[in-house]
Design a protein around this motif. Structure first.
Motif, PDB file in Angstrom:
ATOM      1  N   GLY A 359       0.780  -1.228   0.000  1.00 45.35           N
ATOM      2  CA  GLY A 359       0.000   0.000   0.000  1.00 45.35           C
ATOM      3  C   GLY A 359       0.809   1.274   0.000  1.00 45.35           C
ATOM      4  N   GLN A 360       0.077   2.403   0.126  1.00 45.86           N
ATOM      5  CA  GLN A 360       0.660   3.742   0.136  1.00 45.86           C
ATOM      6  C   GLN A 360       0.437   4.372   1.510  1.00 45.86           C
ATOM      7  OE1 GLN A 360      -0.380   6.120  -3.408  1.00 45.86           O
ATOM      8  NE2 GLN A 360      -1.341   4.268  -4.248  1.00 45.86           N
ATOM      9  N   HIS A 361       1.484   4.980   2.049  1.00 42.21           N
ATOM     10  CA  HIS A 361       1.435   5.496   3.417  1.00 42.21           C
ATOM     11  C   HIS A 361       2.134   6.857   3.489  1.00 42.21           C
ATOM     12  CE1 HIS A 361       0.182   1.434   4.552  1.00 42.21           C
ATOM     13  NE2 HIS A 361       1.157   0.997   3.784  1.00 42.21           N
ATOM     14  N   TYR A 362       1.754   7.618   4.520  1.00 40.45           N
ATOM     15  CA  TYR A 362       2.284   8.978   4.661  1.00 40.45           C
ATOM     16  C   TYR A 362       2.371   9.331   6.144  1.00 40.45           C
ATOM     17  CZ  TYR A 362       2.630  14.077   4.100  1.00 40.45           C
ATOM     18  OH  TYR A 362       3.031  15.387   4.142  1.00 40.45           O
ATOM     19  N   TRP A 363       3.463   9.987   6.531  1.00 42.45           N
ATOM     20  CA  TRP A 363       3.604  10.536   7.871  1.00 42.45           C
ATOM     21  C   TRP A 363       4.478  11.770   7.796  1.00 42.45           C
ATOM     22  CZ3 TRP A 363       5.706   6.011   6.129  1.00 42.45           C
ATOM     23  CH2 TRP A 363       7.115   5.868   6.177  1.00 42.45           C
ATOM     24  N   GLU A 364       4.480  12.552   8.854  1.00 40.13           N
ATOM     25  CA  GLU A 364       5.232  13.812   8.868  1.00 40.13           C
ATOM     26  C   GLU A 364       6.115  13.897  10.106  1.00 40.13           C
ATOM     27  OE1 GLU A 364       1.965  16.529   6.417  1.00 40.13           O
ATOM     28  OE2 GLU A 364       2.377  16.955   8.529  1.00 40.13           O
ATOM     29  N   VAL A 365       7.196  14.667   9.968  1.00 38.48           N
ATOM     30  CA  VAL A 365       8.177  14.803  11.043  1.00 38.48           C
ATOM     31  C   VAL A 365       8.519  16.284  11.207  1.00 38.48           C
ATOM     32  CG1 VAL A 365      10.456  14.145  11.889  1.00 38.48           C
ATOM     33  CG2 VAL A 365       9.135  12.543  10.480  1.00 38.48           C
ATOM     34  N   ARG A 366       8.550  16.719  12.454  1.00 38.97           N
ATOM     35  CA  ARG A 366       8.956  18.087  12.751  1.00 38.97           C
ATOM     36  C   ARG A 366      10.095  18.041  13.764  1.00 38.97           C
ATOM     37  NH1 ARG A 366       6.292  23.093  12.679  1.00 38.97           N
ATOM     38  NH2 ARG A 366       4.288  22.080  12.329  1.00 38.97           N
ATOM     39  N   ALA A 367      11.179  18.753  13.480  1.00 35.50           N
ATOM     40  CA  ALA A 367      12.328  18.807  14.386  1.00 35.50           C
ATOM     41  C   ALA A 367      12.262  20.050  15.259  1.00 35.50           C
ATOM     42  CB  ALA A 367      13.629  18.811  13.592  1.00 35.50           C
ATOM     43  N   GLN A 368      12.736  19.922  16.490  1.00 41.16           N
ATOM     44  CA  GLN A 368      12.851  21.101  17.330  1.00 41.16           C
ATOM     45  C   GLN A 368      13.905  22.048  16.763  1.00 41.16           C
ATOM     46  OE1 GLN A 368      13.683  19.787  21.326  1.00 41.16           O
ATOM     47  NE2 GLN A 368      11.520  19.534  21.830  1.00 41.16           N
ATOM     48  N   LYS A 369      13.773  23.320  17.093  1.00 42.31           N
ATOM     49  CA  LYS A 369      14.673  24.321  16.519  1.00 42.31           C
ATOM     50  C   LYS A 369      16.126  24.103  16.905  1.00 42.31           C
ATOM     51  CE  LYS A 369      11.196  27.958  16.054  1.00 42.31           C
ATOM     52  NZ  LYS A 369      10.805  29.349  16.415  1.00 42.31           N
ATOM     53  N   ASP A 370      16.348  23.515  18.077  1.00 39.15           N
ATOM     54  CA  ASP A 370      17.727  23.334  18.525  1.00 39.15           C
ATOM     55  C   ASP A 370      18.305  21.985  18.091  1.00 39.15           C
ATOM     56  OD1 ASP A 370      16.174  21.720  20.074  1.00 39.15           O
ATOM     57  OD2 ASP A 370      17.083  22.293  21.990  1.00 39.15           O
ATOM     58  N   CYS A 371      17.602  21.283  17.212  1.00 36.20           N
ATOM     59  CA  CYS A 371      18.072  19.960  16.794  1.00 36.20           C
ATOM     60  C   CYS A 371      19.298  20.111  15.886  1.00 36.20           C
ATOM     61  CB  CYS A 371      16.950  19.223  16.063  1.00 36.20           C
ATOM     62  SG  CYS A 371      17.288  17.480  15.818  1.00 36.20           S
ATOM     63  N   LYS A 372      20.400  19.425  16.236  1.00 38.07           N
ATOM     64  CA  LYS A 372      21.654  19.590  15.496  1.00 38.07           C
ATOM     65  C   LYS A 372      21.771  18.644  14.309  1.00 38.07           C
ATOM     66  CE  LYS A 372      23.132  22.777  18.236  1.00 38.07           C
ATOM     67  NZ  LYS A 372      23.132  24.182  17.757  1.00 38.07           N
ATOM     68  N   SER A 373      21.235  17.437  14.445  1.00 38.52           N
ATOM     69  CA  SER A 373      21.408  16.468  13.361  1.00 38.52           C
ATOM     70  C   SER A 373      20.311  15.409  13.461  1.00 38.52           C
ATOM     71  CB  SER A 373      22.782  15.804  13.446  1.00 38.52           C
ATOM     72  OG  SER A 373      22.930  14.828  12.439  1.00 38.52           O
ATOM     73  N   TYR A 374      19.684  15.110  12.319  1.00 38.52           N
ATOM     74  CA  TYR A 374      18.666  14.065  12.333  1.00 38.52           C
ATOM     75  C   TYR A 374      18.474  13.502  10.923  1.00 38.52           C
ATOM     76  CZ  TYR A 374      15.515  17.835  10.755  1.00 38.52           C
ATOM     77  OH  TYR A 374      14.942  18.865  10.084  1.00 38.52           O
ATOM     78  N   SER A 375      17.966  12.268  10.885  1.00 37.57           N
ATOM     79  CA  SER A 375      17.670  11.583   9.630  1.00 37.57           C
ATOM     80  C   SER A 375      16.255  11.034   9.698  1.00 37.57           C
ATOM     81  CB  SER A 375      18.647  10.426   9.378  1.00 37.57           C
ATOM     82  OG  SER A 375      19.975  10.902   9.263  1.00 37.57           O
ATOM     83  N   VAL A 376      15.590  11.023   8.542  1.00 39.60           N
ATOM     84  CA  VAL A 376      14.225  10.526   8.436  1.00 39.60           C
ATOM     85  C   VAL A 376      14.148   9.615   7.223  1.00 39.60           C
ATOM     86  CG1 VAL A 376      11.809  11.157   8.108  1.00 39.60           C
ATOM     87  CG2 VAL A 376      13.303  12.641   9.459  1.00 39.60           C
TER      88      VAL A 376
END
Length: 505
Positions: A359-376
Motif C-alpha cells: 500500500g501507500q502510506h504517509y507521515w510527517e516529522v517536525r524537528a525542534q529548533k535546537d536539533c543539530k542532526s537528524y535523519s528521516v
C-alpha cells in the motif's frame, strides 16, 4: 425439608426482589407524572406567550390600517369642503350680480341703460359660477381600504402543534474523505421550512458496521449547523472508519437521527519503538529526544515509569489541541516490537513499531529548533544495531545537519547526494511499497524534496536518527491530495535523483 426450605427461600427472595422492582417502578411513574404536570405547565405558558405575541401583531396591524383609513377620510373630507367653499363663493358673487341686473332693468335712459347692460354682460361672462366644476373631486367610496383575512383565517384555523422534523438522509455520493478532513452532506426527505438547524454526530470505529459494545466510542457532537453540509477537519485517522449521523431540529424539538453512515478513514498509524531505541534517546509514543546523560541509567526505566513526565511535548494533530491518543491496535496490524537488539554506538536510532508490507502510506516529522542532526527515512528490519540510516543498502533517508553549518542530503547504501534546497521545518514522507517509491516533501507546501525509486523486497519500518534535539512524528495521516497529484505526474526521476536508486535484494 431442607430442599423445600431452600426452594421456598429462593421463591421468597425472588418475590422480594420483584416487589422492590415494582416499588422502584411506582416511584418512576410518580416522578414521570410530576414531570408531565410540570412540562404541561411550561408548554401552556409558552402557548400563552405565542398567542399574546400573535395578538400583539394583530393589534399593531389593526392600528396601522385604521390610521390609514382615518388619513384617507380626512383627505377626502378636506377636498370636498374645499369644493363647498368654492361653490359658496360663486353663489354669493352670482346673487350680487343678479341684484345689480334687476336694478339695471329699471333704468329709463337709453344711454345709461346700454352702458350698465354692457357692464353686467361682461361680469356675467367672467362669473366664477360658469368656471366651477359641479362634480365631486373625490369619491365617497372607501372599498379600496377593505381587507380580506380569509386566507389568514384559514391558516390560523389550521394551526397545529409544531411537528417533529423527519430524519435527514446522508448523501454518501457527495461525502468526501481527503487530507484528514471529512465532508458530510445530507438532505431532508421533503422540504421543511420550520427546520432551524442540524446536529451532526460522529465517532471513530474499527468496524464497517455495528461496533462491538466494549469498543464503542462515544459520539462527538457538532451543534447548530445551519447548512446541509459540514467539514470535519484536522482529524487523526487512528481508526479505520468513522460513523456519522445527522438530526434536524426546529424551534422546539429534534427529530430522529438519520441512518448512520460509515466512511473509511484508514491511514498509517504507528508509535516509536522504545524497546529497541538507542539508550541515549528518550522515546514517548510519537516523540523522541536525544539525552546526553542517557545510557545504563535509562535501561531500568520501563513502561509507565518512562512516560508522562510532562517535559516532552507530543505533536498535536487536531484542531481542538488535544494530545494524540494512545495507539490502539487496529485489526491485525503487523508490529515489530521486541524483535531486535537495541541500537548502540553512534547509531542514535529509533524505529516505528509497525511494518509496511503493502500500500501507500504517509507521515510527517517536525524537528525542534535546537536539533543539530537528524535523519528521516525507512529501513528493513535487518538494520544492524551499529548501523546508521542511509549507510546500508537496506535503508533510505534524508539527512539534515545543523552542526556548524547546515547541510541537506539524501542517503542510501553509504552514498550521499547533497540537496541544494531550503530545509523545511516539517517533512512529509510518502512510501508507496508496491510501486517502489519513497518520496520526501515539504509538508507545508507539498513541494517534492527528493525521491527514491527501487523495489522493496522486505517489510519496511519508519526510521529516525537524532542527535542533540527532538523530533515529533505525526501519524494517522492520509496521503495528501497534492502528494497524490505530484506522485502520479512523476513519470521518471531526473539524473540527480537516479544516482542513489537501487534494486534492493
Amino acid at each position: 425439608m431442607d430442599e423445600q426450605r431452600e426452594t421456598l427461600q429462593r421463591i421468597v427472595s425472588t418475590l422480594a426482589n420483584k416487589n422492590d422492582e415494582i416499588h422502584n417502578f411506582i416511584d418512576t411513574l410518580n416522578h414521570t407524572i410530576r414531570n408531565v404536570q410540570e412540562n404541561s405547565s411550561n408548554v401552556i405558558s409558552e402557548l400563552d406567550e405565542e398567542f399574546d405575541a400573535l395578538y400583539s401583531v394583530l393589534d399593531e396591524m389593526k392600528g396601522t390600517m385604521a390610521n390609514t383609513i382615518q388619513q384617507e377620510k380626512a383627505h377626502k373630507i378636506q377636498a370636498l369642503q374645499n369644493q363647498i367653499s368654492q361653490c359658496s363663493n360663486a353663489l354669493e358673487s352670482s346673487e350680487e350680480l343678479l341684484e345689480h341686473a334687476a336694478q339695471t332693468l329699471d333704468i329709463k335712459n337709453p344711454t345709461e341703460f346700454s352702458k350698465a347692460a354692457g357692464q353686467i354682460k361682461d361680469r356675467v361672462t367672467m362669473a366664477s359660477a360658469f368656471r366651477i366644476s359641479l362634480k365631486p373631486s373625490v369619491s365617497d367610496s372607501m372599498t379600496h381600504l377593505m381587507v380580506d383575512f380569509s386566507l389568514e383565517r384559514h391558516a390560523l384555523q389550521a394551526l397545529k402543534f409544531l411537528p417533529v422534523p423527519k430524519a435527514p438522509e446522508i448523501d454518501t455520493a457527495a461525502c468526501l474523505v481527503a487530507d484528514n478532513c471529512i465532508t458530510i452532506s445530507w438532505r431532508m426527505p421533503e422540504e421543511d421550512s420550520r427546520v432551524d438547524h442540524f446536529v451532526l454526530e460522529y465517532r471513530k470505529t474499527n468496524y464497517d458496521g455495528f461496533a462491538r459494545a466494549k469498543d464503542e466510542q462515544p459520539w462527538e457532537v457538532i451543534d447548530y449547523i445551519k447548512d446541509t453540509e459540514y467539514t470535519l477537519s484536522g482529524l487523526k485517522f487512528d481508526r479505520k472508519y468513522l460513523n456519522v449521523r445527522v438530526q434536524a431540529c426546529n424551534k422546539a424539538v429534534a427529530g430522529e437521527y438519520s441512518d448512520p453512515v460509515t466512511l473509511e478513514t484508514k491511514a498509517f498509524v504507528f508509535n516509536l519503538d522504545n524497546t529497541s531505541s538507542h539508550l541515549n534517546l528518550k522515546v514517548e509514543d510519537t516523540y523522541v529526544e536525544w539525552e546526553p546523560t542517557g545510557g545504563k541509567g535509562q535501561e531500568k526505566v520501563k513502561g509507565k515509569e518512562n512516560k508522562g513526565s510532562g517535559q516532552y511535548p507530543v505533536l498535536k494533530s487536531n484542531k481542538s489541541g488535544a494530545p494524540s491518543p494512545k495507539r490502539t491496535s487496529i485489526g491485525t496490524r503487523p508490529t515489530a516490537k521486541g524483535s531486535r537488539d537495541r541500537f548502540t554506538g553512534e547509531s542514535y536510532t529509533v524505529l516505528g513499531d509497525t511494518t509496511i508490507e503493502s500500500g501507500q502510506h504517509y507521515w510527517e516529522v517536525r524537528a525542534q529548533k535546537d536539533c543539530k542532526s537528524y535523519s528521516v527515512g525507512v529501513t528493513y528490519k535487518n538494520l544492524g544495531k551499529f548501523d546508521q540510516l542511509g549507510k546500508t543498502n537496506s535503508s533510505w533517508c534524508i539527512h539534515i545537519n545543523n552542526w556548524l553549518q547546515s547541510t541537506f542530503s539524501a542517503k542510501h547504501n553509504n552514498k550521499s547526494k547533497t540537496l541544494d534546497i531550503p530545509i523545511p521545518d516539517r517533512i512529509g514522507v510518502y512510501c508507496n511499497f508496491d510501486g517502489g517509491q519513497l518520496m520526501f516533501y515539504n509538508a507545508n507546501s507539498k513541494e517534492l524534496l527528493y525521491a527514491f525509486r527501487t523495489k522493496f523486497t522486505q517489510p519496511l519500518l519508519p526510521g529516525f536518527m537524532i542527535w542533540c534535539g527532538g523530533l515529533s512524528v505525526s501519524t494517522g495521516l492520509q496521503v495528501p491530495s497534492a502528494v497524490k497529484t505530484l506522485q502520479k505526474s512523476e513519470n521518471g526521476l531526473n539524473s540527480s535523483t537516479c544516482s542513489l536508486n537501487s534494486v534492493a535484494q
